[in-house]
Every structure is written in C-alpha cells, then in structure tokens.
Design a protein around this motif. Structure first.
Motif, PDB file in Angstrom:
ATOM      1  N   GLY A   1     -91.776 -15.418  39.969  1.00 30.21           N
ATOM      2  CA  GLY A   1     -92.984 -15.937  39.341  1.00 30.21           C
ATOM      3  C   GLY A   1     -93.046 -15.616  37.857  1.00 30.21           C
ATOM      4  O   GLY A   1     -92.210 -14.903  37.318  1.00 30.21           O
ATOM      5  N   ILE A   2     -94.037 -16.150  37.216  1.00 31.53           N
ATOM      6  CA  ILE A   2     -94.171 -15.993  35.771  1.00 31.53           C
ATOM      7  C   ILE A   2     -95.525 -15.358  35.474  1.00 31.53           C
ATOM      8  O   ILE A   2     -96.542 -15.780  35.996  1.00 31.53           O
ATOM      9  N   CYS A   3     -95.521 -14.352  34.622  1.00 31.38           N
ATOM     10  CA  CYS A   3     -96.782 -13.769  34.174  1.00 31.38           C
ATOM     11  C   CYS A   3     -97.098 -14.313  32.799  1.00 31.38           C
ATOM     12  O   CYS A   3     -96.245 -14.313  31.922  1.00 31.38           O
ATOM     13  N   VAL A   4     -98.331 -14.708  32.618  1.00 28.35           N
ATOM     14  CA  VAL A   4     -98.730 -15.318  31.363  1.00 28.35           C
ATOM     15  C   VAL A   4     -99.888 -14.501  30.805  1.00 28.35           C
ATOM     16  O   VAL A   4    -100.815 -14.182  31.530  1.00 28.35           O
ATOM     17  N   ALA A   5     -99.807 -14.132  29.545  1.00 31.69           N
ATOM     18  CA  ALA A   5    -100.879 -13.297  28.986  1.00 31.69           C
ATOM     19  C   ALA A   5    -101.206 -13.754  27.577  1.00 31.69           C
ATOM     20  O   ALA A   5    -100.373 -14.346  26.904  1.00 31.69           O
TER      21      ALA A   5
ATOM     22  N   PRO B   1     -97.820 -17.484  25.888  1.00 25.46           N
ATOM     23  CA  PRO B   1     -97.715 -18.895  25.514  1.00 25.46           C
ATOM     24  C   PRO B   1     -98.359 -19.256  24.174  1.00 25.46           C
ATOM     25  O   PRO B   1     -98.142 -20.362  23.696  1.00 25.46           O
ATOM     26  N   GLU B   2     -99.135 -18.353  23.583  1.00 27.85           N
ATOM     27  CA  GLU B   2     -99.688 -18.719  22.288  1.00 27.85           C
ATOM     28  C   GLU B   2     -98.603 -18.791  21.235  1.00 27.85           C
ATOM     29  O   GLU B   2     -98.747 -19.438  20.223  1.00 27.85           O
TER      30      GLU B   2
ATOM     31  N   MET C   1    -105.799 -18.815  21.393  1.00 25.05           N
ATOM     32  CA  MET C   1    -105.440 -20.100  20.794  1.00 25.05           C
ATOM     33  C   MET C   1    -104.680 -20.963  21.787  1.00 25.05           C
ATOM     34  O   MET C   1    -104.478 -20.587  22.925  1.00 25.05           O
ATOM     35  N   MET C   2    -104.229 -22.076  21.287  1.00 25.04           N
ATOM     36  CA  MET C   2    -103.610 -23.041  22.178  1.00 25.04           C
ATOM     37  C   MET C   2    -102.398 -22.474  22.900  1.00 25.04           C
ATOM     38  O   MET C   2    -101.555 -21.840  22.276  1.00 25.04           O
ATOM     39  N   PHE C   3    -102.326 -22.715  24.161  1.00 22.93           N
ATOM     40  CA  PHE C   3    -101.157 -22.292  24.922  1.00 22.93           C
ATOM     41  C   PHE C   3    -100.097 -23.385  24.827  1.00 22.93           C
ATOM     42  O   PHE C   3    -100.357 -24.532  25.139  1.00 22.93           O
TER      43      PHE C   3
ATOM     44  N   ASP D   1    -103.699 -24.677  17.094  1.00 27.37           N
ATOM     45  CA  ASP D   1    -102.342 -24.216  17.319  1.00 27.37           C
ATOM     46  C   ASP D   1    -102.090 -23.001  16.448  1.00 27.37           C
ATOM     47  O   ASP D   1    -102.256 -23.056  15.243  1.00 27.37           O
ATOM     48  N   GLY D   2    -101.720 -21.889  17.050  1.00 29.02           N
ATOM     49  CA  GLY D   2    -101.456 -20.685  16.272  1.00 29.02           C
ATOM     50  C   GLY D   2    -100.360 -20.893  15.245  1.00 29.02           C
ATOM     51  O   GLY D   2    -100.334 -20.247  14.210  1.00 29.02           O
TER      52      GLY D   2
END
Lengths: 420, 196
Positions: free
Chosen positions: A204-208, A283-284, A294-296, A380-381
């Motif tokens: 799996g993937i962890c997103v923070a 993902p930012e 901000m946008m992922f 968008d960062g």
C-alpha cells in the motif's frame, strides 16, 4: 594534564547518560518520561515570556492579527459590491478601482508566496526569528532569552548531533567484499527492528501532507516506510544516501520527466510485492508552511492500490515552522526547543468507480485538510518555482454563467488549468 | 524566499522614503521583505517578469497595465523606492494627517487626486492626458470580458465617454474623469491597509 582528564571524564559521563537515558529506552520502546517533564517546564516558561511581552509592549491587537491574516487587511466583500453590478449597469468608470486594488493587493501579498514564508507566532517562543516585531522589553525577559540561547546551542544542539551519529553506522557502510550478502541482510533487518517499534501495515501507499524534511523522521518513529523523494545536496544528501543503503528507497530528480515515468514503474512493481514496506509519498511535491494543504499531484494516485492518508500538523507554540528553503534549515531545527506534532493515521481510501486520479487526489486532500485543521488551497505548490503557465494569459476572460459575475479569481476554471 | 526579519538599517534611504511615501518604518520593512521575496534571483531590482509571475496578478484583467505603471517611461528595472512610490498611492488616508498637512509641501502620494491620477493612467495608454473612445473600448474589452458582443461593447464605450465628456471633444480628460467620480468614496475603494 588535569584539564584534558577532566574533559575526558565529562565527555565519558555525558555519553553514558545519553546512551542510558535516551538510546537504550527508545530502542526498547520504553519511555522514561523525561520528555514530558521537559515539555511542561518549557510551556510554563514560554507562557510567562508571552505575558511579559504583552504587558511590556503597547500595541497588542496588531500582533494577534498578523498571525493568520497576512500583512494586509483584506476586503472580502463579493465582487458585485466592488463593481457596478449592483446598480444594474454593465460598466462604470469606477470599476477600474476594484481591479487595480485587487491587483496591488496581489503584488503586496499573494496566497501562494504567503504559504511559503514562516508563520509568525502570536505568542513568542523565545526565538527572535519568529517574531518580526521583537523589541527590547525588560531586562528579565532578555536574561531569560540569553539563558534560552545558551541552553539551545550548548545543550540541545550537541545532544541532537550526537544521537543520530551513534545510530548511523549502518550496515550499508560495511565493505561489499568479504561479507556474505546474507549476513548483510540480516544485519539490516536487525537495525530495522531496533529503530522501528511498530510496522503498521504491509504494502500500500501512505500519503501525507508535507511540512518539512523532518516529517520523514517523525513518521518513521512509528513505522517503517520506503521513501520516494527529491534528491537533495549537502548534509541532507548524505543522510539520504545513508538511508538508501539500509533500505530500498527511491530518490529521483524532480525536473527529469523521464525519471518520473521510471519512478512510477518502480513504485508499481514495489506494491506488487505484498511483503514490501509501504511507500511514503508527499503528493504536494514541496514543503508548505504548515497552515494549509496545497494541490496534490495526481501522479501518486495513478499507481493504484489502497491509499492510507496521514495528516501531520506541527503545534505552533513550541516550534516556529521554518520552511526548508531557508539557509541553515537543519541548524535552526536543531537549536529549536522541540518539535511537537500531531500525527493522525486515517482509515484507508481507494479510488471509486468513475473517479479519475485528479478527483481522487482532491478527495484525499480534503480528508487530510479536515483532519489536520489546515486550510485547503487549490494552488499548485510548484508555482513558487515556476512561472504561471502561458495558458492563463490567453484565458484572461472568464465565461461565466450569471450576468453579475464577471471575473472571479476563485472561479473553478483556474483550478482546471492549474491541475496540469 | 520566506520571511527574513530585515532591519530598517538595511533599507536604503529609509528616512527619505518615509517622508515621501508616508509609510511607517514597520510597513516599509514588510514591503522590503516582499520586494526581496519577489526578486527571486536576488538581482536587487525587479523586472516585469518578476511581477508577471504572481498568479493572482496574471489573471487580473488589468494585470499588464498595473505592471506598466511600475515601469514608467519604458524603464526595465524597478528598484525599491520606485516600488514603494507606486504602492504609496494606495495608502489609506489618515484624517489627522490631512488636517496637519503643511500646504506648502507637495501633495502626498495617497491624496484623492493622486489616487485618481493612478486610475486615470490605467485607462490612458498613450499618456496624452485624455481617454479616447478607442482607449475606453480597449479597457472595456479587458474588464467586461466575453460576456457581451462587440456592438454592445461599442455602445457601452460611447455611453461612458458621453456621460463624462463635458467639453464635447469626444474624449475624457483627467478633470472630467475626476468630476464624474466626485461623489465616489475613492479613499476607501483605493486603499490597502498594511497591518503592523
């Protein structure tokens, strides 16, 4: 001779203390409660310092305002009030005032750049870098500040430099020849077990959301991850390379387009092996200053599989959040009082039927923002690095639905263009 | 990037800027931080490109014209005094200041007339002191958008010029512009308050 002996004795005692009180207990997951006591003392001192500064300085309300609003007072009235729409006419000479005011406001302060400067704290945490309005208030306060400097630079800094040093002779440093590969793997496993207390989930993937390069350390105290990230130079680069030797991580160059496709391919392979560690992705794509999300970028959400969102928020009182673009980032962090963060592990999310990567990314982003109490921004960062795309300049006029709304900077079409 | 606390000592000619613009020391410090943040490559001055990279400005219908007002007479570099001088037009009007003003001194940059002059030159592209029908049409195209047809645009332009034009020359001079807006609360509409 006596001098060196004494120095040697002090060093020996200190190292034993560090080893005994900090390293050993953390390796076995036992907490001695030292950090709790430290935090209590710290909070009490800072509250006292804040009260002193408030009674000493005349203008108080201004200080409170600057924390979240930014440096100018914004008029958030809707566009109709600013333009002639209310009077039912299409255009008036005075409409120019509204647009020029908005334009100048953007020049003085815009949402994107604002998010990349350090937050100013409402209360003062005895670090001059966090309070632009620092002034001389009273001798007692200055004395406490001086004491603070001594403690931070002479006690906390060496402590923090030594601890990683003791942990870092990693199995990767062992020369390749002369040692069985099996043994190396075994050693590597051992290091993992002593450093990570809980391995939360496999695959799996962890997103923070990304607040600083330290995020990674914070999350790894709770679980083991495979990292994906931008190659850094300098001290960070050395640390990164050392980490790679212990575990398989994926580092890449942000600007290389081909690299990105390779990375996606590698990540897909990684997930396919169920036994591998979960991947940690931010993902930012860049560090924000801890007030917003901000946008992922949709790339991470295209890989498939289950996403485990994690929300991170640094608590403001103790540590002023310094964005890593500044000079001497590590030095500043090492000489801060402490970093207190809240980390929320959220239930897993998967992509639903008929939802594309962009919508899924936005859904996850909203969930993280709500959990962490952060503002959600569509920008968008990457805008802090690159120019606004040319597509915007052509699309200056908005086709809007109602006759009153003519130009709305928060119009959804902005978002669609930004997502590319 | 990011805010560094810059002390007033690092701002060149801070005292004369204070007198000229009326900004407080703290405001000037904040604006200087902002100036340096916009100057991404650390040149010491701003170019048009630096301002064009502000997202919210790039989508403003008058974005390019606002940027032009920072670069008068075709200059290519914007230094900090020039930056603050334009921003000073938007400083809120302080009632007390108005009362205490010495009439012999030049008009402050944020006076009603100067605010109107700033708005006027956003319309008057060729700087001839008059807004011709053609210039009005161009400005309308930017601000009103694709909402209306070309004929409607032309009729709006005609109407606006006619209403403001008093001497019948088919163009709006600065005095006519000021007169048509005499009832408008310019001080409030064209003010940006910088918090300390």
């Amino acid at each position: 001779m006596d001098g060196t002996e004494l120095a040697g004795q002090i060093l020996y005692t200190w190292l034993t203390l560090v080893f005994g009180l900090i390293l050993l207990p953390s390796a076995f997951g036992v907490s001695l409660g030292i950090s709790e006591i430290y935090m209590k003392i710290l909070v009490k001192t800072l509250e006292w310092a804040t009260l002193r500064i408030e009674t000493g300085v005349a203008k108080q309300s201004a200080l409170k305002n600057s924390a979240s609003i930014g440096i100018i007072q914004r008029d958030e009235s809707p566009m109709e009030k600013g333009l002639s729409g209310l009077r039912g006419r299409d255009f008036e000479l005075s409409d120019v005032f509204y647009f020029s005011k908005k334009g100048l406001e953007a020049i003085v302060e815009d949402e994107v750049t604002q998010r990349f400067s350090s937050e100013e704290l409402v209360s003062w945490n005895l670090l001059t870098r966090t309070n632009v309005n620092f002034q001389y208030v009273s001798p007692r306060l200055t004395a406490v500040w001086v004491l603070g400097v001594i403690v931070r630079y002479c006690v906390l800094l060496p402590l923090r430099c030594v601890s990683p040093g003791l942990l870092f002779p990693s199995p990767g440093d062992l020369p390749d020849s002369g040692i069985e590969p099996g043994l190396k793997n075994l050693l590597s496993e051992l290091v993992h077990l002593t450093c990570c207390r809980i391995c939360v989930r496999k695959g799996g993937i962890c997103v923070a959301n990304h607040t600083s390069p330290i995020d990674v350390l914070i999350l790894t105290t709770d679980g083991c991850y495979t990292m994906v990230g931008q190659v850094h130079g300098g001290l960070m680069g050395i640390i990164q390379r050392a980490m790679v030797k212990a575990c398989p991580h994926v580092w890449f160059e942000r600007s290389e387009m081909k690299d990105r496709h390779l990375v996606v391919k590698r990540l897909k392979e990684h997930i396919a092996h169920k036994k591998e560690l979960p991947i940690l992705i931010f993902p930012e794509g860049t560090c924000i200053n801890n007030t917003s999300v901000m946008m992922f970028k949709k790339g991470s959400f295209e890989i498939g599989g289950t996403i485990h969102p994690v929300a991170i928020k640094v608590r403001q009182i103790i540590h002023s959040h310094t964005p890593p673009c500044q000079r001497h980032y590590l030095l500043r962090v090492m000489t801060s009082w402490a970093i207190v963060c809240d980390v929320w592990y959220m239930p897993p999310m998967t992509r639903e039927e008929g939802e594309d990567a962009v919508q899924f990314a936005n859904r996850v982003k909203s969930a993280i923002a709500v959990q962490g109490g952060l503002t959600e921004l569509p920008w968008d960062g990457g805008l802090k690095r690159a120019k606004v795309k040319d597509a915007f300049k052509e699309e200056q006029m908005v086709v809007s639905t109602s006759s009153c709304q003519r130009w709305n900077p928060r119009c959804p079409f902005w978002l669609l263009l930004v997502q590319h | 990037m990011g805010s560094r606390s810059s002390h007033a000592a690092r701002i060149p000619d801070v005292d004369s800027l204070r007198r000229e613009t009326g900004f407080s020391q703290a405001s000037l410090r904040r604006l200087y931080d902002r100036f340096q943040a916009l100057d991404r490559t650390g040149k010491g001055y701003l170019s048009r490109l630096d301002l064009q990279q502000i997202g919210a400005l790039a989508v403003n219908p008058l974005g390019d014209r606002i940027i032009d007002s920072f670069f008068p007479d075709g200059s290519l570099r914007l230094d900090f005094p020039g930056f603050v001088r334009v921003l000073a037009h938007f400083r809120p009007v302080d009632e007390e200041e108005e009362g205490n003003r010495d009439p012999k001194e030049p008009e402050p940059l944020n006076s009603r007339m100067n605010k109107l002059r700033f708005a006027f030159q956003l319309y008057d592209l060729d700087r001839d002191g008059k807004i011709s029908r053609h210039e009005m049409l161009q400005a309308l195209r930017l601000m009103v958008g694709v909402q209306v047809t070309e004929e409607q645009l032309e009729s709006i332009a005609d109407r606006t010029v006619q209403e403001a034009d008093e001497d019948g020359d088919g163009a709006v001079s600065f005095l006519e512009f000021a007169k048509s807006l005499e009832k408008m609360n310019i001080e409030q509409k064209m003010s940006i308050r910088i918090l300390k």
